[in-house]
Design a protein around this motif. Structure first.
Motif, PDB file in Angstrom:
ATOM      1  N   ASP A  68       6.863  -8.161   3.532  1.00  0.00           N
ATOM      2  CA  ASP A  68       7.615  -7.971   2.292  1.00  0.00           C
ATOM      3  C   ASP A  68       7.385  -6.591   1.689  1.00  0.00           C
ATOM      4  O   ASP A  68       7.888  -6.290   0.589  1.00  0.00           O
ATOM      5  N   GLY A  69       6.618  -5.752   2.392  1.00  0.00           N
ATOM      6  CA  GLY A  69       6.370  -4.406   1.909  1.00  0.00           C
ATOM      7  C   GLY A  69       5.225  -4.284   0.924  1.00  0.00           C
ATOM      8  O   GLY A  69       5.084  -3.248   0.262  1.00  0.00           O
ATOM      9  N   ASN A  70       4.390  -5.314   0.818  1.00  0.00           N
ATOM     10  CA  ASN A  70       3.258  -5.285  -0.110  1.00  0.00           C
ATOM     11  C   ASN A  70       1.989  -4.786   0.586  1.00  0.00           C
ATOM     12  O   ASN A  70       1.711  -5.167   1.725  1.00  0.00           O
ATOM     13  N   VAL A  71       1.237  -3.941  -0.111  1.00  0.00           N
ATOM     14  CA  VAL A  71      -0.065  -3.516   0.399  1.00  0.00           C
ATOM     15  C   VAL A  71      -1.004  -4.712   0.319  1.00  0.00           C
ATOM     16  O   VAL A  71      -1.183  -5.305  -0.744  1.00  0.00           O
ATOM     17  N   VAL A  72      -1.609  -5.069   1.433  1.00  0.00           N
ATOM     18  CA  VAL A  72      -2.399  -6.302   1.503  1.00  0.00           C
ATOM     19  C   VAL A  72      -3.893  -6.037   1.303  1.00  0.00           C
ATOM     20  O   VAL A  72      -4.569  -6.740   0.548  1.00  0.00           O
ATOM     21  N   ILE A  73      -4.410  -5.037   1.981  1.00  0.00           N
ATOM     22  CA  ILE A  73      -5.848  -4.750   1.952  1.00  0.00           C
ATOM     23  C   ILE A  73      -6.105  -3.682   0.896  1.00  0.00           C
ATOM     24  O   ILE A  73      -5.672  -2.541   1.037  1.00  0.00           O
ATOM     25  N   ARG A  74      -6.802  -4.065  -0.176  1.00  0.00           N
ATOM     26  CA  ARG A  74      -6.975  -3.156  -1.309  1.00  0.00           C
ATOM     27  C   ARG A  74      -8.429  -3.103  -1.758  1.00  0.00           C
ATOM     28  O   ARG A  74      -8.788  -3.603  -2.824  1.00  0.00           O
ATOM     29  N   PRO A  75      -9.285  -2.488  -0.957  1.00  0.00           N
ATOM     30  CA  PRO A  75     -10.688  -2.363  -1.358  1.00  0.00           C
ATOM     31  C   PRO A  75     -10.829  -1.399  -2.531  1.00  0.00           C
ATOM     32  O   PRO A  75      -9.939  -0.582  -2.787  1.00  0.00           O
ATOM     33  N   PRO A  76     -11.930  -1.487  -3.248  1.00  0.00           N
ATOM     34  CA  PRO A  76     -12.124  -0.596  -4.399  1.00  0.00           C
ATOM     35  C   PRO A  76     -12.394   0.840  -3.956  1.00  0.00           C
ATOM     36  O   PRO A  76     -12.808   1.086  -2.823  1.00  0.00           O
ATOM     37  N   GLU A  77     -12.153   1.786  -4.852  1.00  0.00           N
ATOM     38  CA  GLU A  77     -12.505   3.180  -4.592  1.00  0.00           C
ATOM     39  C   GLU A  77     -14.025   3.280  -4.373  1.00  0.00           C
ATOM     40  O   GLU A  77     -14.780   2.508  -4.956  1.00  0.00           O
TER      41      GLU A  77
END
Length: 232
Positions: A196-205
């Motif tokens: 669906d075009g969503n960023v899935v893996i989003r670890p913290p900075e």
């Protein structure tokens, strides 16, 4: 020094598996992606895979002698061949990933496949560092560095031509680079999206990308205890 690093044995597997649950999954950057994500820390398939690595004699455990031999660090590693990469790739493509762990597995298999480290270094096998974890109360004391250096020396003496690790965070990438490993391939997490075009893996900075790191073991210098530096 009361902490020793030694080869992991079959009898260590239960404590090592619990250690990974307590000191790896909860601190691994990818697992810190926001949201409520169900995790399976251990099951028969994971256990058998870990046992297969231990049987190869290529995994390490750090134990604190001042705490009755309590496990304070682990490094699960094993020999990898090109056919293993192909088999893993076929398995992850059997169905579309939905859960976070499935997306992580797909992403990591994909980045290893695109790294082409077997072709890059013209080798047919490599020592692959699968999991590196240190007790959360003992970080920044050089223990992760000791585990990796010991694994490098083990691989070199066993005659393996290459050691490879996939680093999912900035700290582990810096550690491997400080030990002479070079980045073969990297990919930004922001570029990996679901259907669906969503960023899935989003670890913290500051963890923005994963990198496949490698070093030719037969050309690496011998390390001495005096070269250890506090890093992680």
């Amino acid at each position: 020094m009361t902490t020793i690093v030694r080869e992991m044995k079959i009898d260590d597997i239960d404590e090592a598996s619990l250690f990974v649950r307590d000191h790896f999954y909860g601190h691994e950057p990818l697992m810190l992606t926001p949201g409520n994500h169900p995790l399976i820390y251990d099951d028969p398939k994971k256990r058998e895979y870990r046992l297969s690595l231990v049987r190869q004699g290529t995994s390490l455990v750090a134990v604190d002698q001042s705490r009755e031999g309590r496990t304070v660090g682990v490094a699960f590693a094993g020999v990898m061949h090109p056919s293993d990469l192909e088999q893993n790739w076929r398995e992850v493509n059997e169905r579309k990933p939905k859960l976070l762990m499935e997306h992580i597995h797909y992403f990591l298999c994909n980045i290893k496949k695109h790294a082409q480290f077997f072709e890059h270094y013209n080798v047919t096998d490599a020592l692959y560092l699968k999991t590196l974890a240190v007790d959360s109360t003992m970080r920044r004391q050089g223990l992760a560095r000791r585990l990796v250096v010991t694994l490098m020396e083990l691989g070199r003496t066993r005659g393996y031509p290459l050691m490879v690790a996939t680093c999912t965070g900035q700290y582990s990438t810096r550690l491997m680079a400080s030990l002479g490993m070079e980045c073969v391939h990297s990919e930004l997490y922001a570029d990996y999206k679901d259907e669906d075009g969503n960023v899935v893996i989003r670890p913290p900075e500051p963890h923005t990308e994963a990198s496949v790191m490698a070093i030719k073991l037969q050309e690496m210098p011998l390390y001495s205890p005096g070269l250890y530096k506090t890093f992680f």
